[in-house]
Motif scaffolding. Structure first.
Motif, PDB file in Angstrom:
ATOM      1  N   ILE A  15       1.014  -1.467   0.171  1.00  0.00           N
ATOM      2  CA  ILE A  15      -0.095   0.168  -0.037  1.00  0.00           C
ATOM      3  C   ILE A  15       1.120   1.181  -0.048  1.00  0.00           C
ATOM      4  CG2 ILE A  15      -1.894   1.107   1.609  1.00  0.00           C
ATOM      5  CD1 ILE A  15      -2.819  -1.446   2.593  1.00  0.00           C
ATOM      6  N   VAL A  16       0.894   2.142  -0.666  1.00  0.00           N
ATOM      7  CA  VAL A  16       1.142   3.250  -0.917  1.00  0.00           C
ATOM      8  C   VAL A  16       0.567   4.708  -0.874  1.00  0.00           C
ATOM      9  CG1 VAL A  16       2.470   5.521  -2.474  1.00  0.00           C
ATOM     10  CG2 VAL A  16       3.214   2.710  -1.749  1.00  0.00           C
ATOM     11  N   LEU A  22      -0.069   8.587  -1.307  1.00  0.00           N
ATOM     12  CA  LEU A  22       1.195  10.065  -1.877  1.00  0.00           C
ATOM     13  C   LEU A  22       0.136  10.543  -2.140  1.00  0.00           C
ATOM     14  CD1 LEU A  22       3.782  11.104  -3.579  1.00  0.00           C
ATOM     15  CD2 LEU A  22       2.788  10.326  -5.932  1.00  0.00           C
ATOM     16  N   VAL A  77       4.188  10.094 -10.071  1.00  0.00           N
ATOM     17  CA  VAL A  77       3.916   8.670  -9.665  1.00  0.00           C
ATOM     18  C   VAL A  77       4.157   7.489  -9.943  1.00  0.00           C
ATOM     19  CG1 VAL A  77       1.450   7.857 -10.518  1.00  0.00           C
ATOM     20  CG2 VAL A  77       1.720  10.187  -9.103  1.00  0.00           C
ATOM     21  N   VAL A 121       6.979   6.222  -8.133  1.00  0.00           N
ATOM     22  CA  VAL A 121       6.017   5.543  -6.823  1.00  0.00           C
ATOM     23  C   VAL A 121       6.024   4.696  -7.089  1.00  0.00           C
ATOM     24  CG1 VAL A 121       4.488   5.992  -4.926  1.00  0.00           C
ATOM     25  CG2 VAL A 121       6.303   7.860  -6.010  1.00  0.00           C
ATOM     26  N   LEU A 122       4.395   4.146  -8.614  1.00  0.00           N
ATOM     27  CA  LEU A 122       3.965   3.294  -8.352  1.00  0.00           C
ATOM     28  C   LEU A 122       5.126   1.909  -9.093  1.00  0.00           C
ATOM     29  CD1 LEU A 122       1.285   3.964 -10.677  1.00  0.00           C
ATOM     30  CD2 LEU A 122       1.026   3.565  -8.426  1.00  0.00           C
ATOM     31  N   LEU A 153       5.256  -0.265  -5.864  1.00  0.00           N
ATOM     32  CA  LEU A 153       3.827  -1.193  -5.564  1.00  0.00           C
ATOM     33  C   LEU A 153       3.454  -2.132  -6.181  1.00  0.00           C
ATOM     34  CD1 LEU A 153       0.971  -0.504  -3.917  1.00  0.00           C
ATOM     35  CD2 LEU A 153       0.783   0.940  -5.801  1.00  0.00           C
ATOM     36  N   PHE A 179      -3.032   2.386  -4.127  1.00  0.00           N
ATOM     37  CA  PHE A 179      -2.564   3.617  -3.716  1.00  0.00           C
ATOM     38  C   PHE A 179      -3.602   4.690  -3.945  1.00  0.00           C
ATOM     39  CE2 PHE A 179      -1.633   6.864  -7.000  1.00  0.00           C
ATOM     40  CZ  PHE A 179       0.013   7.511  -6.727  1.00  0.00           C
ATOM     41  N   CYS A 201      -0.549   8.027 -15.588  1.00  0.00           N
ATOM     42  CA  CYS A 201       0.420   7.325 -15.056  1.00  0.00           C
ATOM     43  C   CYS A 201       0.814   5.704 -16.508  1.00  0.00           C
ATOM     44  CB  CYS A 201       1.021   7.463 -14.095  1.00  0.00           C
ATOM     45  SG  CYS A 201      -0.821   6.087 -13.258  1.00  0.00           S
ATOM     46  N   LEU A 242      -4.356   1.341 -13.460  1.00  0.00           N
ATOM     47  CA  LEU A 242      -4.839   1.485 -11.733  1.00  0.00           C
ATOM     48  C   LEU A 242      -6.788   1.491 -12.321  1.00  0.00           C
ATOM     49  CD1 LEU A 242      -2.904   5.045 -10.658  1.00  0.00           C
ATOM     50  CD2 LEU A 242      -2.559   2.208 -10.379  1.00  0.00           C
ATOM     51  N   ARG A 244      -5.867   0.927  -6.715  1.00  0.00           N
ATOM     52  CA  ARG A 244      -5.684  -0.432  -6.848  1.00  0.00           C
ATOM     53  C   ARG A 244      -4.564  -0.684  -8.316  1.00  0.00           C
ATOM     54  NH1 ARG A 244      -9.643  -3.817  -7.050  1.00  0.00           N
ATOM     55  NH2 ARG A 244      -9.786  -3.644  -4.737  1.00  0.00           N
ATOM     56  N   LYS A 245      -3.968  -1.040  -8.241  1.00  0.00           N
ATOM     57  CA  LYS A 245      -3.295  -0.950  -9.704  1.00  0.00           C
ATOM     58  C   LYS A 245      -2.903  -2.159  -9.705  1.00  0.00           C
ATOM     59  CE  LYS A 245       2.179  -1.114 -10.393  1.00  0.00           C
ATOM     60  NZ  LYS A 245       3.264  -1.282  -9.173  1.00  0.00           N
TER      61      LYS A 245
END
Length: 270
Positions: free
Chosen positions: A212-213, A215, A231, A234-235, A238, A244, A255, A259, A268-269
């Motif tokens: 879980i992230v 940002l 983004v 950071v992703l 994950l 996210f 990005c 997602l 959710r990724k």
């Protein structure tokens, strides 16, 4: 004391320095804000003008003044259980998955309110055996000042106004006497939360992978291209299927990762 004048030329140099170093987008209309926040600091240092201050900041022996400049030009408004629907999504997802371990990253942790909020919820889930005992929270920020405060884990009671009474008793210590009005995180909770300095405009691979992230409320400081770069960066940390979160009012940022939108600001990724 007379207000110092900030010339167009020096303001342009400050804008360039902040964008190049930390990705901060100081729009032209922020000139008054920059002048108001840096002016008193310049006078306190006994410098004559913004030119002298910029020379100090850019020198090899700045004495930590660049970090001070970053602190003065970025806002750190935060409190416990801010945007509570995001935490509801996190808890609901973890209840459905029942993972053996959970790693959560608060990627713009500021004073640590968000990181400790997450830790409270994970501790409750672990106590119910909804998640395994191996859980942790990492908070990162570019400001050394706020990170130092986060590690201390002591807050004005007002910042915990949305924390329920049972949680206050379980996770916090109330101040008395000279510490009246202050609340400290209990050592058991603090031991699960770590903090570190990180510039989101640079490589973040060293932090590892997370389930879980968060940002949240930091993308507003970046221009469009920088937002997308941050983004994506950071992703990359994950895990697939991970959650996210960005600020609910920040909208969806373009990005390269796919997602799935859950609620405003929560994804959710895929």
């Amino acid at each position: 004391m007379a207000e110092l004048a900030l010339s167009d030329q020096v303001f342009t140099r400050i804008r360039g320095l902040m964008h190049e170093s930390i990705g901060l987008d100081l729009a032209p209309h922020k000139r008054t804000l920059v002048s108001a926040r840096l002016g008193p600091r310049i006078q306190r240092l006994g410098l004559s003008d913004f030119d002298d201050y910029l020379a100090r900041v850019c020198s090899d022996s700045d004495g930590g003044e660049f970090q001070m400049m970053v602190d003065l030009l970025t806002t750190h408004e935060t409190y416990f259980f801010r945007e509570p629907k995001h935490f509801d999504v996190m808890v609901s997802e973890l209840q459905a998955r029942r993972p053996s371990g959970v790693r959560v990253w608060s990627a713009a942790s500021s004073f640590g309110d968000e990181a400790y909020t997450i830790a409270m919820l994970l501790s409750e889930l672990a106590a119910k055996r909804t998640i395994g005992a191996e859980w942790s929270v990492l908070g990162t920020d570019i400001s050394d000042r706020v990170l130092h405060s986060a590690k201390e884990g002591i807050y004005p009671a007002e910042r915990l106004r949305h924390v329920t009474e049972p949680r206050l008793k379980r996770f916090c210590l109330q101040g008395h006497g000279e510490a009246e009005g202050l609340v400290a995180m209990r050592p058991e909770l603090k031991s699960r939360v770590s903090f570190g300095h990180l510039n989101l405009c640079h490589s973040v691979e060293g932090v590892g992978l997370f389930d879980i992230v968060f940002l949240r409320n930091v993308l507003i400081y970046f221009d469009g291209p920088t937002k997308s770069e941050v983004v994506d960066r950071v992703l990359g940390q994950l895990k697939p299927g991970g959650l996210f979160f960005i600020g609910s009012a920040e909208g969806r940022v373009p990005c390269s990762a796919s997602l799935q939108s859950l609620i405003p600001g929560a994804f959710r990724k895929v």
